[in-house]
Design a protein around this motif. Structure first.
Motif, PDB file in Angstrom:
ATOM      1  N   TRP A   1      -3.924  -1.976  -3.731  1.00 18.11           N
ATOM      2  CA  TRP A   1      -4.484  -0.992  -4.670  1.00 18.11           C
ATOM      3  C   TRP A   1      -5.802  -0.504  -3.692  1.00 18.11           C
TER       4      TRP A   1
ATOM      5  N   VAL B   1      -0.952   7.936   1.277  1.00 15.45           N
ATOM      6  CA  VAL B   1      -2.106   7.094   1.745  1.00 15.45           C
ATOM      7  C   VAL B   1      -2.369   7.465   3.144  1.00 15.45           C
ATOM      8  N   PRO B   2      -3.567   7.904   3.221  1.00 18.38           N
ATOM      9  CA  PRO B   2      -4.285   8.167   4.799  1.00 18.38           C
ATOM     10  C   PRO B   2      -4.538   6.887   5.389  1.00 18.38           C
TER      11      PRO B   2
ATOM     12  N   ILE C   1       2.417   1.763  -3.475  1.00 17.72           N
ATOM     13  CA  ILE C   1       1.431   2.259  -4.558  1.00 17.72           C
ATOM     14  C   ILE C   1       1.108   3.662  -4.092  1.00 17.72           C
ATOM     15  N   ASN C   2       0.980   3.997  -2.972  1.00 17.48           N
ATOM     16  CA  ASN C   2       0.755   5.499  -2.692  1.00 17.48           C
ATOM     17  C   ASN C   2       1.163   5.955  -1.298  1.00 17.48           C
TER      18      ASN C   2
ATOM     19  N   SER D   1      -4.805   1.732  -1.358  1.00 15.44           N
ATOM     20  CA  SER D   1      -4.151   2.672  -1.442  1.00 15.44           C
ATOM     21  C   SER D   1      -5.111   3.822  -2.108  1.00 15.44           C
ATOM     22  N   LEU D   2      -6.353   3.544  -2.288  1.00 20.76           N
ATOM     23  CA  LEU D   2      -7.445   4.544  -2.737  1.00 20.76           C
ATOM     24  C   LEU D   2      -7.078   5.007  -4.254  1.00 20.76           C
ATOM     25  N   ARG D   3      -6.619   4.189  -5.088  1.00 19.97           N
ATOM     26  CA  ARG D   3      -6.351   4.349  -6.416  1.00 19.97           C
ATOM     27  C   ARG D   3      -6.860   3.334  -7.264  1.00 19.97           C
TER      28      ARG D   3
ATOM     29  N   THR E   1       0.848  -1.450  -0.207  1.00 14.76           N
ATOM     30  CA  THR E   1       0.173  -0.127   0.033  1.00 14.76           C
ATOM     31  C   THR E   1       0.812   1.137   0.015  1.00 14.76           C
ATOM     32  N   GLU E   2       1.839   1.422   0.821  1.00  9.29           N
ATOM     33  CA  GLU E   2       2.756   2.489   0.741  1.00  9.29           C
ATOM     34  C   GLU E   2       3.686   2.467  -0.290  1.00  9.29           C
TER      35      GLU E   2
END
Lengths: 231, 231, 231, 231
Positions: D104, A207-208, A203-204, D107-109, A200-201
Motif C-alpha cells: 500500500w 502507480v509511478p 492496488i494501484n 502504491s501511494l494510497r 503494488t500494481e
C-alpha cells in the motif's frame, strides 16, 4: 575431505533454500566458489535437500568439468561455470523457481522499482532477459543460459557488482554475490520484492516508479563510500 | 498383516498430503496399487489424517470391491478403480482439493503453459475436463468421474504416461504416477504450477505461452532417452 | 469444577482457532452450549489464547447473563446468546475475522457457489447479511447482530441446519453446528471456500455457478438419508 | 546492566517481529522509551534477529545521540527520536517492511476503512504520507522522515493517540503506542488490515467505505469512557 570449506558453505547455502521457502522439492541449487583453486562446489542433480551433506556436493572447475565427487552435478552447472568464468568478483550463485520471482519471469517483465526495499539493493528495474533464440536452446542450453545473462547485462550497461539478480524469461531467477550466503540472501530479497511489486500494481495500476532522489538515498545508505547501514 | 507393502506406501502418501499443505481436514486421498495382486490400498472415508495408520488403509480390487479392511474406503474409490483398470502403467493415484489447482478447476480453464517449471513435467496446458452431463452425475457418479478423465485424455490425444495430472471442472485435481509417492509429488507440482500461472496472468494479462523450443528442451532434460537430470 | 464438560470443549475449540490460522491475537471466540443446563461456555473478552484455560471460560445463560466465572465474557456474547435461544439444534458457535471470509464480508457480497468443495457443505451462495440500520447499531448492537443473522435466514428461507455459516456485512463471519468443534470446522471450511472463490473469479471473471446436478450430488454424498461419505 | 528494563522490552519487541512474520532478515526495528531518563533502547543496525540480546540494544537520547552501547543504532534511529521528542504520550515505535502494508505504501494510497477490524483500531483511512521533496531526502533524511510523519498528522488533524500507524509513501509503515509491545501489536494489525483491504477491492472494486455508525460503534467498544472490550 578436500575442498571442505566450499563444500560446507555450498551445503549450508543449499539447505537455506527450503528453509526460506524458496524451493519446492529439488527446484533450486546453490554453489560456492574457491577462486584460488579455480573450482566451485554445487548441489548434485535431483537429490532431495533432506538427503544432502557436504560430502555430496560436487566440485567442478570453471569450465564446468567435475573434478571431485561421484554424483552428477546440478543440471544448471554449466550456467554457474559461465558466470564464475566471466565475473571474477562473485563467489556464490543461486538458482531457484521461487513463486513470485518466477511468475514475473514467466510474465516476461522486468520488476519495476516501486519502493525503498528494492532500492536498498539496486536502483534499476530487476532485469528480465527474454528467452534466447531456438538454435541456442537446442544447442548447449545451459552454457547459452550463462551467456544470456552476460549479454543482457552488457547490452543494458548493468554492473554485476551493483545488480546481483536477474530473471530469465519464461524460466526463473538467478542471483549471485560475494559468496553463496549472499546469493541466498539476494534470492530471498528478490522473492519479497517480486511479491510486493505484484501487490503494488494490483492496488494501484497507475502507480509511478520510485523517484530518483529516494532511489539514490536508499541505495547509498547501504552501498558505496558514504554508506551508514550496519556495523 | 496382508498387503503390508501397499498399506505402508498408501499410508505414507496420504500423510504427505497435509504435510505439503495440499489438504484441509479430510479433503483428499491417495492410493497405491499392487498390480500382481490386482488390488490397491486407499484411505478410509472421512477419517482424519492424524488418526490414520497402515492397518486402516482399505484394500480394494480394480472393480472397486473391498477385499480387505473393516472401514469404508474413500468415497472416490470407484474413480481410482476405473483409472487403475484402464491405465496399466500407473501404480498410484492422488486426489486433493488443493487451493490453486481447485481454483483453476472451478474456473473451468486448463492451466496454460507459461514456463519451464511446467515444461519440466509436461508440454501441454494442464487439461481441465468439463463437468459431465446431468444423467451421468445422477448415475454412478464416481465411476463416471473415472470415465470423464479417460474420455478427456482419449479425445485430446494425451498419453497418461506423459501427462500425469488433470483438473475436473468445478471439482478439483487428480494426479497419478508409477506409485503413490510420485502421484503426491505431481499434486504438489501441480499446485505450484497453478499458483504461478495465476500470478503470471495477473502480472501480464497478455502473456504468450512458452515457446516450443523451451518446452521441448526442458521436457527432454527430465524425460526420454537423452534426459540428463538427476542421478 | 462446575460445567466442566462445556468448559473443556469451549476451551479446546478456542485453542483450535489460532492453530488453524483463523485468528490474529484475540480476534475470535468459540462457545459450547449445554442445552439441559441452559447455558454456554465462552471465551473471556480480550484474553490472549496462550493465557486461556478451561477454568477461564465464562458460563452464560441463553439470555446472555453470566452465571459462573469472574472474567468478562467475549464482547460478542449477546450474539451467541440470541442464536442459542432461537436455534435449538445448535450446540456451538464460532466467530472469527479470518482473512478471506472477512474480505468477502467487507465486500458486501455473498460467496458464489463455484465448486464441489462448497457443495459438500451447502448448496446456496454463502449468505452475506447487509449491515443493520443505524438505530440498531447504536442500540444493543450485539443483540441486534444476533437478530441480523436470524432475520437474514428467515427472509431468504435458509435452514440453519443446512447452512451453518454467514457473513456479516462489513464485519466478519459467524459459523455454528451441533457443537463447538463442528463450528470450528465450518469456520476453516468457510475460509478455504472464500479463498478459492476469490481466486476463481480472478482466473475467470465470467465463470458460471456450479450446475444444479453437481450441487445436489455432492451435498447428498455427505448429508441426508442416502449419504455415503465417512464411516 | 543500565537501562535494563527498556533493553529487555525493546529486545522482546524486536524478537516478536520475525515471529509474527512482519520482517525478512533485518528489515525492521522496534524501540522502547524511558520517559524519565529521556532515552530509548533500539535495535542495532543490520544485526540479525537471531544474534540479538538485551545487551546489544543501543541506548539513545531524544536528540538521537547514543548514550550507551558499542554498536551502531538502527539507521532509522533519528526518525524514532523525532517522534519521541514531539509526541510525549508514546513509549514504543516499530518500523517494518511487512508485505501488504508496504505494498500500500508503494502504491501511494491510504488504506480505506472497509470493515470493523479496521474500526476496532481507528476510524480514518490509514494515512499514507507522500514522499518528501528531493532537498529533504538529500538532507538529513531520517530526521526529515520524522517530520514527514508529524506534518502529515498536523495537516490532516489526526491525533497520534487515536491513530497509531502511518504508511510512508514508497517506503513502508511506522507504528507506535504506549510501549513497544503495543507498537508491535499495531504493526501486526496494520498488516492484516492491509491484506484484507487489498482483497476487498479485488472482490468488489465498487465497494463503499464502512458506514459511520459502524465505525463509531466498533471504535467505542474498545476505546474511550464507555468501552466494554477486554477485562
Amino acid at each position: 575431505m578436500r575442498y571442505e570449506t566450499i563444500r560446507q558453505k555450498a551445503y549450508a547455502a543449499n539447505m537455506q533454500l527450503p528453509e526460506l521457502g524458496l524451493v519446492l522439492f529439488t527446484f533450486g541449487n546453490a554453489s560456492e566458489a574457491d577462486r584460488q583453486e579455480g573450482v566451485f562446489a554445487i548441489k548434485p542433480s535431483g537429490v532431495a535437500y533432506a538427503d544432502l551433506s557436504p560430502e555430496k556436493m560436487v566440485i567442478v572447475d570453471f569450465d564446468g568439468k567435475t573434478v571431485d565427487g561421484s554424483l552428477n552435478p546440478s543440471s544448471d552447472t554449466q550456467t554457474h561455470a559461465v558466470l564464475y568464468r566471466h565475473w571474477e568478483g562473485i563467489g556464490g550463485i543461486v538458482h531457484t523457481h521461487s513463486t513470485y520471482a518466477t511468475a514475473w519471469a514467466q510474465s516476461l517483465r522486468a520488476i519495476p522499482i516501486y519502493g525503498t526495499t528494492h532500492a536498498d539493493y539496486n536502483i534499476v528495474d530487476i532485469p528480465c532477459a527474454l528467452p534466447m533464440d531456438d538454435a541456442m536452446i537446442q544447442g548447449d542450453y545451459e552454457i547459452q543460459t550463462g551467456y544470456q545473462v552476460l549479454d543482457h547485462f552488457k547490452e543494458n550497461g548493468f554492473d554485476y557488482r551493483e545488480v546481483e539478480m536477474i530473471l530469465l524469461g519464461n524460466h526463473a531467477p538467478f542471483t549471485w554475490g560475494k559468496n553463496a550466503a549472499k546469493a541466498v540472501h539476494n534470492s530471498a530479497v528478490l522473492e519479497q520484492v517480486a511479491k510486493m511489486a505484484y501487490l503494488t500494481e494490483q492496488i494501484n495500476p497507475q502507480v509511478p516508479l520510485l523517484k530518483k532522489a529516494l532511489m539514490d538515498k536508499h541505495y547509498q545508505r547501504k552501498h558505496g563510500p558514504n554508506s551508514y547501514y550496519g556495523q
